[in-house]
Design an enzyme around this catalytic site. Structure first.
Site, mmCIF file in Angstrom:
data_model
loop_
_atom_site.group_PDB
_atom_site.id
_atom_site.type_symbol
_atom_site.label_atom_id
_atom_site.label_comp_id
_atom_site.label_asym_id
_atom_site.label_seq_id
_atom_site.Cartn_x
_atom_site.Cartn_y
_atom_site.Cartn_z
ATOM 1 N N HIS A 98 72.749 15.994 25.042
ATOM 2 C CA HIS A 98 72.094 14.838 25.656
ATOM 3 C C HIS A 98 71.357 14.542 23.948
ATOM 4 O O HIS A 98 70.038 14.848 24.162
ATOM 5 C CB HIS A 98 71.404 14.314 26.695
ATOM 6 N N HIS A 130 62.601 17.132 31.111
ATOM 7 C CA HIS A 130 61.304 16.818 29.842
ATOM 8 C C HIS A 130 59.798 16.251 30.264
ATOM 9 O O HIS A 130 59.676 15.695 31.269
ATOM 10 C CB HIS A 130 61.664 15.229 29.220
ATOM 11 N N GLU A 132 55.894 7.543 29.564
ATOM 12 C CA GLU A 132 57.084 5.762 29.056
ATOM 13 C C GLU A 132 57.228 5.098 30.297
ATOM 14 O O GLU A 132 57.075 5.552 31.703
ATOM 15 C CB GLU A 132 58.489 7.371 29.142
ATOM 16 N N TYR A 179 70.247 3.088 37.959
ATOM 17 C CA TYR A 179 70.226 3.659 36.348
ATOM 18 C C TYR A 179 70.575 5.393 36.478
ATOM 19 O O TYR A 179 70.725 5.747 37.488
ATOM 20 C CB TYR A 179 68.194 3.946 35.891
ATOM 21 N N HIS A 222 55.975 7.237 33.720
ATOM 22 C CA HIS A 222 55.481 9.068 33.520
ATOM 23 C C HIS A 222 55.030 8.818 32.146
ATOM 24 O O HIS A 222 55.725 8.456 31.338
ATOM 25 C CB HIS A 222 57.528 9.376 33.424
ATOM 26 N N HIS A 262 59.619 14.964 34.561
ATOM 27 C CA HIS A 262 60.171 13.793 35.143
ATOM 28 C C HIS A 262 61.481 14.251 35.056
ATOM 29 O O HIS A 262 61.674 14.912 33.792
ATOM 30 C CB HIS A 262 60.252 12.627 35.050
HETATM 31 O O1 LIG Z 1 62.685 9.276 31.727
HETATM 32 C C1 LIG Z 1 64.208 8.681 31.342
HETATM 33 O O2 LIG Z 1 64.571 8.620 32.305
HETATM 34 C C2 LIG Z 1 63.946 7.845 30.064
HETATM 35 C C3 LIG Z 1 64.811 9.023 29.328
HETATM 36 C C4 LIG Z 1 66.328 8.683 28.857
HETATM 37 C C5 LIG Z 1 66.857 9.428 28.264
HETATM 38 O O3 LIG Z 1 68.553 9.165 28.405
HETATM 39 C C6 LIG Z 1 66.217 10.541 28.031
HETATM 40 C C7 LIG Z 1 64.908 11.148 27.843
HETATM 41 C C8 LIG Z 1 64.721 9.973 28.419
HETATM 42 O O4 LIG Z 1 63.032 9.803 28.222
HETATM 43 FE FE LIG Z 2 61.606 10.534 30.283
#
Ligand SMILES: O=C(O)Cc1cc(O)ccc1O
Ligand SMILES: [Fe+2]
Length: 460
Positions: free
Chosen positions: A297, A340, A346, A355, A370, A376
């Site tokens: 990813h 992560h 964010e 989403y 976040h 998250h």
């Molecule tokens: O946190 C989130 O949803 C946003 C996000 C999307 C992604 O594809 C990879 C890292 C990221 O922070």
């Molecule tokens: Fe994120």
């Protein structure tokens, strides 16, 4: 509800030196400020960068107008005071929390109470200060009435507006822009503008940046093409009204406070303009996404539409990133966003659809935050459903969704009304609580204790 309005005419390009005349010959030739301008117009410069900014960063435009913008009465604090706009984030205006936050979509005021774009705008969070020209604010708006007899001028920073519901028909000093959900618009610092709501009730998100302007991201190894193309950015063409309008109000947002001044004419009296400092819009549907074509990813930075730089190389004061419809093709990969913790903070919003990391609870018109190093990732439902599919390497098209992120290296403080809002989802943390260990010490390990990795990269 007002009549649907037609799309105005635009010029195209990002950061170009544009010129536009609503009357032929209204632009001066060979010089910016002649003794007498064509049609008896006044010449006025608007600077978006200091006069001495390097040429490649320098932004300014020349407006040729019926009366100069200075012809107004003195500014006074607006009555009633707007209680929910912040441009300096400190312990008196806002609080810090590392908790994952999520808000349900805010209700749009009903027709019983009339709320225009200014009244309906409120700050959710932000960092830094407009006074020291460093930081940002994230606002949201919910309005049901067009601005009438007034224009807003934001002296604090640039607005990047992402409508979620209802079109915005925006009159600016450079001309008119119509912005639908699925598009975004940037109204740079200092331009006067007025927002009409041709569809009635309207809701959306605003990122405001202090002391910087948005630019297209570098493309690095992607090459010369991809992501948002410069030619898809649209700038208004000159449009003016010549009218005596006693009691016209200029609302100046200055240090997060609103001041009003009266004048007897419309500020949209610019007959011609030229320069590289102007409002612009962009249709997010034109974004050309790049992503992994084999495994893993990629980081969301690959979906950056616009970035406002900080003074640290490669580090954004604020990135505007989207999660548009696209193909997912990665093999033997957990395809949703990874779990992560990020040194950047964010803020996310959802324009429509679902989403990819949140099966439940993150709704169009809602928001999440976040902050720096707050963990998250996908909710339990998304994780379990992805794992239950097994190694489904068939290409899959994520459609019918558009989410976005405002990402910043400055850590946001949250406004009290956002923390006390009935829309705050107190149970947000629950979406991850059900994630159970799948650890099984006897699977994926050979007797001699080493991991067995199959030819496809999967743990056997
Ligand atoms: O946190 C989130 O949803 C946003 C996000 C999307 C992604 O594809 C990879 C890292 C990221 O922070
Ligand atoms: Fe994120």
């Amino acid at each position: 509800m007002e009549k649907p309005s037609a799309e105005p005419e635009y010029l195209s390009g990002f950061g170009n030196h544009f010129e536009s005349e609503a009357l032929p010959g209204a632009l001066t030739r060979g010089q910016n400020s002649p003794l007498k301008c064509p049609y008896g117009l006044y010449a006025e410069q608007i600077s978006g960068t200091s006069f001495t900014a390097p040429r490649k960063l320098n932004q300014r435009s020349w407006l040729y107008r019926i009366k100069p913008s200075v012809t107004h009465e003195p500014f006074h604090a607006r009555v009633p005071r707007h209680e929910r706009l912040v441009s300096e984030f400190n312990q008196t205006t806002s609080s810090a929390t590392p908790t994952q936050l999520r808000w349900k979509p805010v209700n749009i005021p009903d027709s019983g109470s009339s709320t225009d774009f200014i009244d309906g705008l409120y700050t959710v969070c932000g960092s830094g200060s407009s006074f020291i020209r460093h930081g940002y604010a994230i606002h949201m708006y919910a309005a049901n009435k067009s601005m009438d007899g007034c224009a807003l001028c934001n002296a604090d920073g640039d607005f990047l507006i992402v409508p979620q519901k209802g079109r915005l028909s925006i009159t600016t000093e450079c001309g008119k822009l119509q912005v639908s959900p699925g598009e975004m618009v940037v109204l740079p610092q200092g331009f006067r503008f007025s927002v009409n709501l041709p569809d009635g009730p309207s809701r959306g998100y605003v990122a405001e940046i202090f002391g910087a302007h948005f630019q297209l991201p570098d493309l690095g190894p992607i090459g010369a093409n991809g992501l948002a193309a410069a030619r898809d950015f649209l700038v208004p063409t000159a449009w003016f009204e010549e009218n005596y309008q006693p009691g016209y109000t200029i609302v100046q947002k200055f240090g997060g406070e609103l001041f009003t001044a009266k004048q007897d004419f419309s500020p949209f009296n610019v007959v011609a303009w030229h320069g590289n400092y102007a409002p612009y819009k962009y249709d997010l549907g034109k974004f050309c996404p790049f992503n992994t074509v084999l495994c893993d990813h990629g980081d969301p930075s690959v979906n950056t539409v616009l970035t406002a730089p900080s003074d640290k190389p490669g580090v954004a004061l604020l990135d505007f990133v989207i999660f548009p419809p696209r193909w997912l093709v990665a093999e033997h990969t957990f395809r949703p966003p990874y779990y992560h913790r990020n040194c950047m903070s964010e803020f996310m919003g959802l324009i429509y659809g679902v989403y990819e990391a949140k099966a439940d609870g993150f709704l169009p018109g809602g928001a999440s935050l976040h902050s720096c190093m707050t963990p998250h990732g996908p909710d339990t439902t998304t994780y379990e459903a992805t794992i239950a599919c097994g190694d489904n390497s068939e290409p899959f098209r994520i459609g019918g969704t558009l989410a976005f992120m405002f990402e910043s290296y400055l850590i946001p403080r949250i406004c009290p009304w956002a923390l006390e809002s009935p829309d705050l989802d107190k149970n947000y943390y629950q979406c991850w609580i059900g994630l159970r260990p799948h650890f099984s010490p006897h699977n994926g390990v050979e007797e001699n204790g080493t991991l067995t990795i199959s030819a496809t990269g999967r743990v056997a």
